[in-house]
Design a protein around this motif. Sequence first.
Motif, PDB file in Angstrom:
ATOM      1  N   ALA A  80     -17.334  69.919  70.202  1.00 60.27           N
ATOM      2  CA  ALA A  80     -16.374  68.809  70.240  1.00 60.27           C
ATOM      3  C   ALA A  80     -15.525  68.784  68.970  1.00 60.27           C
ATOM      4  CB  ALA A  80     -17.111  67.484  70.420  1.00 60.27           C
ATOM      5  N   VAL A  81     -16.163  68.996  67.805  1.00 64.01           N
ATOM      6  CA  VAL A  81     -15.410  69.000  66.541  1.00 64.01           C
ATOM      7  C   VAL A  81     -14.392  70.130  66.530  1.00 64.01           C
ATOM      8  CG1 VAL A  81     -15.593  69.375  64.055  1.00 64.01           C
ATOM      9  CG2 VAL A  81     -17.231  67.878  65.211  1.00 64.01           C
ATOM     10  N   GLU A  84     -11.479  69.400  68.829  1.00 64.11           N
ATOM     11  CA  GLU A  84     -10.555  68.421  68.261  1.00 64.11           C
ATOM     12  C   GLU A  84      -9.676  69.053  67.191  1.00 64.11           C
ATOM     13  OE1 GLU A  84      -9.677  65.256  68.928  1.00 64.11           O
ATOM     14  OE2 GLU A  84     -10.797  65.606  70.769  1.00 64.11           O
ATOM     15  N   ARG A  87      -7.036  71.021  68.925  1.00 64.08           N
ATOM     16  CA  ARG A  87      -6.037  70.097  69.477  1.00 64.08           C
ATOM     17  C   ARG A  87      -5.152  69.545  68.363  1.00 64.08           C
ATOM     18  NH1 ARG A  87      -6.385  67.604  74.132  1.00 64.08           N
ATOM     19  NH2 ARG A  87      -5.974  65.572  73.161  1.00 64.08           N
ATOM     20  N   ALA A  88      -5.727  69.292  67.204  1.00 57.96           N
ATOM     21  CA  ALA A  88      -4.917  68.797  66.085  1.00 57.96           C
ATOM     22  C   ALA A  88      -3.862  69.827  65.700  1.00 57.96           C
ATOM     23  CB  ALA A  88      -5.813  68.477  64.890  1.00 57.96           C
ATOM     24  N   ASP A 148     -15.402  67.643  76.057  1.00 55.94           N
ATOM     25  CA  ASP A 148     -15.505  68.353  74.785  1.00 55.94           C
ATOM     26  C   ASP A 148     -14.143  68.729  74.206  1.00 55.94           C
ATOM     27  OD1 ASP A 148     -18.217  68.186  74.828  1.00 55.94           O
ATOM     28  OD2 ASP A 148     -18.568  70.247  75.476  1.00 55.94           O
ATOM     29  N   GLY A 149     -13.078  68.552  75.000  1.00 53.97           N
ATOM     30  CA  GLY A 149     -11.747  68.888  74.516  1.00 53.97           C
ATOM     31  C   GLY A 149     -11.345  70.325  74.757  1.00 53.97           C
ATOM     32  N   ASP A 152      -7.447  70.015  78.743  1.00 55.45           N
ATOM     33  CA  ASP A 152      -6.709  68.770  78.554  1.00 55.45           C
ATOM     34  C   ASP A 152      -6.810  67.835  79.742  1.00 55.45           C
ATOM     35  OD1 ASP A 152      -5.296  69.220  75.934  1.00 55.45           O
ATOM     36  OD2 ASP A 152      -4.603  70.989  77.014  1.00 55.45           O
ATOM     37  N   ARG A 286      -9.028  59.897  74.459  1.00 55.10           N
ATOM     38  CA  ARG A 286      -8.334  60.923  73.684  1.00 55.10           C
ATOM     39  C   ARG A 286      -6.886  61.030  74.148  1.00 55.10           C
ATOM     40  NH1 ARG A 286     -11.336  65.382  74.918  1.00 55.10           N
ATOM     41  NH2 ARG A 286      -9.775  66.286  76.285  1.00 55.10           N
ATOM     42  N   THR A 289      -1.988  65.774  74.041  1.00 49.43           N
ATOM     43  CA  THR A 289      -1.097  66.466  73.114  1.00 49.43           C
ATOM     44  C   THR A 289       0.323  66.419  73.677  1.00 49.43           C
ATOM     45  OG1 THR A 289      -1.352  68.607  74.207  1.00 49.43           O
ATOM     46  CG2 THR A 289      -2.955  68.049  72.489  1.00 49.43           C
TER      47      THR A 289
END
Length: 308
Positions: A80-81, A84, A87-88, A148-149, A152, A286, A289
């Motif tokens: 998950a981290v 993210e 995605r950032a 978990d990202g 999308d 969430r 994007t």
Amino acid sequence: MRAIDLLNGRLKLRHLVLVVAIADQGSVLRAAEHLHLAQPAVTRSLREVERILGVELFARGPRGVTPTLFGEAFVEHARAVLAELRRAGERITGLADARVGAVSVGTLLAGSNALLPRAIAALKRDRPGVTVTVHEAAFDAQVPRLLDGEIDMIVGRLNPLGGRAGLRQTALYSEPVRLVARTGHPARARAGLTLAALLDYPWVLPLPQTSLRRELERAFHGAGLGLPGDVVECTSILTVRTLVRDTDMIAALPELVARSGEGVAPLPVPLEGVRRRVGVTLPDRRPPTPSARLMLDHLRREAAALDA
């Protein structure tokens, strides 16, 4: 047990990448090869993480490693981290240059055969630099990746959430489901064709855990009938259409699919109340994007055109 402080600077991003790689590869050696690192360096870093956490993350065996209970929990959070962070990066890139970016879409095996390709084509005309990645799998397999990202959104027939937290759904359009057979099927010569008469032929049915299968079962039971006895269970639309076209099998397909293939056509037997609701499943908390928002916009526009 003492509280573990993972924000004190001892845990590094490379530790998360390494632990996920080991879990994915099932071996320290294969993880080292995947990361282009020496095996001793990977082993040393894994021991660092385990010392920081105070637990063993992987059980060593003759054929590799498997996550322990602690390992499964930590890998879930590590994924998950990392998702993210990816995605950032994509979001910053998208904000800096709206012409590029990436969007990852999950679609179902019996998913949006018409909607998604049209939306992708429209998005690529609008933003050629945006990379679109499509992952096809069953709904239950897509949900963890969405949470978990890793993806999308999920696009396709809407499935009940079944109490799953952290998700929201938006319906985009609805279409009837039709019974189909090949154009030269012997059932077409029978007068007053009924659902009961179609039980004389082999069928292709969706898998039992799908929404369409449950709706078909209700339709059969509502007509006082049991399920067909000669059955193939399949959710791949391409395979279903080929079986129907080349054999005497009967299947239930969304109307847009039923009318789009040569050699296959709807039968004059209605399926009352059986419809396919197509939409998008998103993570509840969430934000999308920039590229994902563009995809959603095109999905809505193309859905409106299909529903017109």
